[in-house]
Scaffold this motif. Structure first.
Motif, PDB file in Angstrom:
ATOM      1  N   PRO A   1      14.412  10.268 -12.382  1.00 11.16           N
ATOM      2  CA  PRO A   1      14.902   9.190 -11.151  1.00 11.16           C
ATOM      3  C   PRO A   1      13.703   8.441 -11.013  1.00 11.16           C
ATOM      4  CG  PRO A   1      14.763  11.541 -10.395  1.00 11.16           C
ATOM      5  CD  PRO A   1      14.384  11.585 -11.858  1.00 11.16           C
ATOM      6  N   PRO A   2      13.900   7.172 -10.551  1.00 12.58           N
ATOM      7  CA  PRO A   2      13.107   6.241 -10.370  1.00 12.58           C
ATOM      8  C   PRO A   2      11.936   6.647  -9.498  1.00 12.58           C
ATOM      9  CG  PRO A   2      15.145   5.092  -9.753  1.00 12.58           C
ATOM     10  CD  PRO A   2      15.267   6.698 -10.040  1.00 12.58           C
ATOM     11  N   LEU A   3      10.612   6.560 -10.109  1.00  9.77           N
ATOM     12  CA  LEU A   3       9.505   6.786  -9.422  1.00  9.77           C
ATOM     13  C   LEU A   3       8.759   5.723  -8.735  1.00  9.77           C
ATOM     14  CD1 LEU A   3       7.794   8.582 -12.785  1.00  9.77           C
ATOM     15  CD2 LEU A   3       8.980   9.673 -10.850  1.00  9.77           C
ATOM     16  N   VAL A   4       9.206   4.522  -9.026  1.00 12.48           N
ATOM     17  CA  VAL A   4       8.496   3.340  -8.043  1.00 12.48           C
ATOM     18  C   VAL A   4       9.209   3.523  -6.722  1.00 12.48           C
ATOM     19  CG1 VAL A   4       7.950   0.833  -7.757  1.00 12.48           C
ATOM     20  CG2 VAL A   4       7.690   2.135 -10.120  1.00 12.48           C
ATOM     21  N   ARG A   5       8.535   3.749  -5.854  1.00 15.18           N
ATOM     22  CA  ARG A   5       9.308   4.112  -4.240  1.00 15.18           C
ATOM     23  C   ARG A   5       8.262   3.966  -3.268  1.00 15.18           C
ATOM     24  NH1 ARG A   5      10.115  10.431  -5.502  1.00 15.18           N
ATOM     25  NH2 ARG A   5      11.106   9.753  -7.252  1.00 15.18           N
ATOM     26  N   LEU A   6       8.994   3.907  -2.032  1.00 20.87           N
ATOM     27  CA  LEU A   6       8.215   3.829  -0.740  1.00 20.87           C
ATOM     28  C   LEU A   6       8.546   5.495  -0.395  1.00 20.87           C
ATOM     29  CD1 LEU A   6       9.208   0.646   0.827  1.00 20.87           C
ATOM     30  CD2 LEU A   6       6.907   1.287   0.515  1.00 20.87           C
ATOM     31  N   ASP A   7       7.531   5.894   0.499  1.00 25.04           N
ATOM     32  CA  ASP A   7       8.013   7.085   1.326  1.00 25.04           C
ATOM     33  C   ASP A   7       9.300   6.965   2.041  1.00 25.04           C
ATOM     34  OD1 ASP A   7       7.222   7.026   4.377  1.00 25.04           O
ATOM     35  OD2 ASP A   7       5.625   5.989   3.254  1.00 25.04           O
ATOM     36  N   GLU A   8       9.903   7.921   2.541  1.00 21.41           N
ATOM     37  CA  GLU A   8      11.271   8.134   2.964  1.00 21.41           C
ATOM     38  C   GLU A   8      11.224   6.996   4.464  1.00 21.41           C
ATOM     39  OE1 GLU A   8      14.011  11.308   3.319  1.00 21.41           O
ATOM     40  OE2 GLU A   8      13.480  11.529   1.589  1.00 21.41           O
ATOM     41  N   ALA A   9      10.307   7.335   5.523  1.00 22.22           N
ATOM     42  CA  ALA A   9      10.304   6.780   6.520  1.00 22.22           C
ATOM     43  C   ALA A   9      10.133   5.342   6.294  1.00 22.22           C
ATOM     44  CB  ALA A   9       9.097   7.458   7.336  1.00 22.22           C
ATOM     45  N   THR A  10       9.092   5.097   5.430  1.00 15.43           N
ATOM     46  CA  THR A  10       8.857   3.539   5.491  1.00 15.43           C
ATOM     47  C   THR A  10      10.258   2.840   4.821  1.00 15.43           C
ATOM     48  OG1 THR A  10       6.463   4.182   4.921  1.00 15.43           O
ATOM     49  CG2 THR A  10       7.171   1.815   4.527  1.00 15.43           C
TER      50      THR A  10
ATOM     51  N   GLY B   1       0.829  -1.120   0.073  1.00 15.77           N
ATOM     52  CA  GLY B   1       0.014   0.170  -0.133  1.00 15.77           C
ATOM     53  C   GLY B   1       0.843   1.247  -0.025  1.00 15.77           C
ATOM     54  N   GLY B   2       2.049   1.188   0.685  1.00  9.38           N
ATOM     55  CA  GLY B   2       2.884   2.435   0.908  1.00  9.38           C
ATOM     56  C   GLY B   2       3.551   2.651  -0.469  1.00  9.38           C
ATOM     57  N   LEU B   3       3.871   1.690  -1.078  1.00 11.83           N
ATOM     58  CA  LEU B   3       4.530   1.679  -2.390  1.00 11.83           C
ATOM     59  C   LEU B   3       3.385   2.348  -3.281  1.00 11.83           C
ATOM     60  CD1 LEU B   3       7.235   0.537  -3.710  1.00 11.83           C
ATOM     61  CD2 LEU B   3       5.803  -0.994  -5.218  1.00 11.83           C
ATOM     62  N   PHE B   4       2.364   1.621  -3.286  1.00  5.66           N
ATOM     63  CA  PHE B   4       1.225   2.234  -4.339  1.00  5.66           C
ATOM     64  C   PHE B   4       0.857   3.762  -4.133  1.00  5.66           C
ATOM     65  CE2 PHE B   4      -3.361   3.242  -4.933  1.00  5.66           C
ATOM     66  CZ  PHE B   4      -3.314   3.159  -6.295  1.00  5.66           C
ATOM     67  N   HIS B   5       0.955   4.163  -2.945  1.00 11.24           N
ATOM     68  CA  HIS B   5       0.779   5.610  -2.534  1.00 11.24           C
ATOM     69  C   HIS B   5       1.700   6.428  -3.032  1.00 11.24           C
ATOM     70  CE1 HIS B   5      -3.191   5.231  -1.073  1.00 11.24           C
ATOM     71  NE2 HIS B   5      -2.992   4.281  -0.068  1.00 11.24           N
ATOM     72  N   ALA B   6       3.127   6.036  -2.568  1.00 15.94           N
ATOM     73  CA  ALA B   6       4.104   7.093  -2.700  1.00 15.94           C
ATOM     74  C   ALA B   6       4.746   7.135  -4.287  1.00 15.94           C
ATOM     75  CB  ALA B   6       5.473   6.401  -1.987  1.00 15.94           C
ATOM     76  N   THR B   7       4.315   5.995  -4.934  1.00 17.37           N
ATOM     77  CA  THR B   7       4.450   5.743  -6.382  1.00 17.37           C
ATOM     78  C   THR B   7       3.378   6.742  -7.200  1.00 17.37           C
ATOM     79  OG1 THR B   7       5.586   3.868  -6.218  1.00 17.37           O
ATOM     80  CG2 THR B   7       4.813   4.569  -8.423  1.00 17.37           C
TER      81      THR B   7
END
Ligand code: MG
Length: 368
Positions: free
Chosen positions: A270-279, A245-251
């Motif tokens: 830069p890569p767009l598929v990501r998690l938010d920094e804290a996660t 879920g975190g990946l979906f939202h941050a991406t």
């Protein structure tokens, strides 16, 4: 050629008609898109079936709860496909890339990769991502008119990027980025689950990590007090759900703010598929825990060393008697160094194929 979701693909997804050429031109299929054919070719290849009997982290000696390379691959594929559809990316390409991503792993887990790399250093070394390419381009023999699987350029490029990902340069397509992220999320969650089931780590120890504690708190809030086994399973599920879920939202946010309008745009960003920094930071903490306590823990390390020694010994035995290597492997490349041929052969073995070869060549008396 109509593929599912063709009409709803985002402009920054790899489009169904942009799969690129095959090295050996072939007529189009009557009802499958080129990328669907690629997926099917990977699914039907011998290396894919062998994943069922290859170690992910734990060998078959550990029982039958834990993941094999095949079930790991299927988990990655399911996760990546769900996210691809939610992000309006190309699901067929994503699935093909996911099914292909671990094809090149040798038997007996990661011990094998290091050993094979050392033994073949003088002929270019060995890594599983490169080996997956070698399998789909040269080793698989399913078609009378060409070697390998003759995959489309987009599919091959995805795996080529995995093989070269530590180099500098442009980003890969979002489909490649997604499979990479899904692989990592899947193994973090299932390796923790497997390690707990096998007693390699204790529940309280995993609670040292933030991600696990947070998942545990979510489960406690929803289900109250649970016994340890159902609690553990609920936490693994919560962890997976949190990361996916975190990946979906941050991406989604990264795409919304970067506004790519084509695949070319994606490659320059830069890569767009990501998690938010804290996660992402919490995820790294969990991975550090798994590395120290599980992958490099005394139990796994001991079997890893034994397997590494045996793998090296078996390759040496084949080098001393290369006529024992099946003709099909010796025919992959006419001028291949015998070391490459022996490494190809041993790397393609399953764990049980390796054990059978070991017993035959190195331990004919049956002592162990
Ligand atoms: Mg993997």
């Amino acid at each position: 050629m109509l593929a599912l979701g063709d009409d709803i693909l985002a402009p920054y997804a790899v489009q169904a008609d942009a799969a690129g050429p095959r090295r050996y031109p072939e007529p189009e299929h009557a009802y499958r898109s080129p990328l669907q054919r690629d997926r099917d070719r990977i699914l039907h290849c011998a290396a894919f079936r062998r994943l069922a009997y290859k170690t992910q982290v734990y060998t078959g000696d550990w029982g039958d709860y834990h993941r094999s390379r095949l079930t790991h691959t299927l988990e990655v594929s399911a996760l990546a496909r769900s996210l691809a559809r939610a992000l309006r990316l190309n699901e067929d390409l994503t699935e093909a890339l996911a099914l292909m991503h671990d094809l090149g792993h040798p038997p007996l887990g990661h011990a094998g990769e290091e050993v094979l790399n050392e033994l073949s250093a003088h002929v270019g070394g060995f890594n599983h991502n490169q080996q997956a390419l070698r399998i789909v381009e040269k080793i698989e023999q399913r078609y009378p008119d060409f070697p390998g699987l003759n995959l489309c350029a987009a599919t091959l490029q995805g795996q080529q990027f995995r093989a070269a990902k530590h180099g500098a340069g442009e980003s890969p397509t979002l489909e490649v980025q997604l499979v990479d992220a899904a692989d990592s999320i899947a193994y973090d969650a299932h390796d923790a689950d497997d390690a707990l089931e096998m007693g390699l780590v204790q529940y309280d120890e995993l609670c040292e990590t933030k991600l696990w504690r947070e998942a545990d708190a979510m489960v406690a809030e929803r289900f109250g007090r649970l016994d340890l086994a159902p609690r553990r399973r609920a936490v693994v599920r919560a962890l997976l759900d949190r990361l996916a879920g975190g990946l979906f939202h941050a991406t989604s946010q990264a795409i919304a703010s970067a506004r790519p309008t084509s695949v070319d745009d994606v490659l320059q960003m830069p890569p767009l598929v990501r998690l938010d920094e804290a996660t992402e930071e919490s995820k790294r903490e969990l991975e550090g825990f798994l590395f120290d306590r599980v992958y490099r823990g005394p139990v796994v390390l001991k079997s890893r060393q034994r397997h590494a020694e045996r793998l090296a010994r078996l390759v040496e035995l084949y080098l001393a008697q290369p006529e024992l290597i099946p003709t099909e492997f010796r025919a992959i490349e006419a001028e291949a160094d015998v070391v490459r041929t022996a490494v190809d052969y041993v790397a393609c073995m399953t764990d049980r194929g390796f054990t059978a070869a070991w017993r035959r060549l190195a331990d004919p008396g049956g002592g162990g």
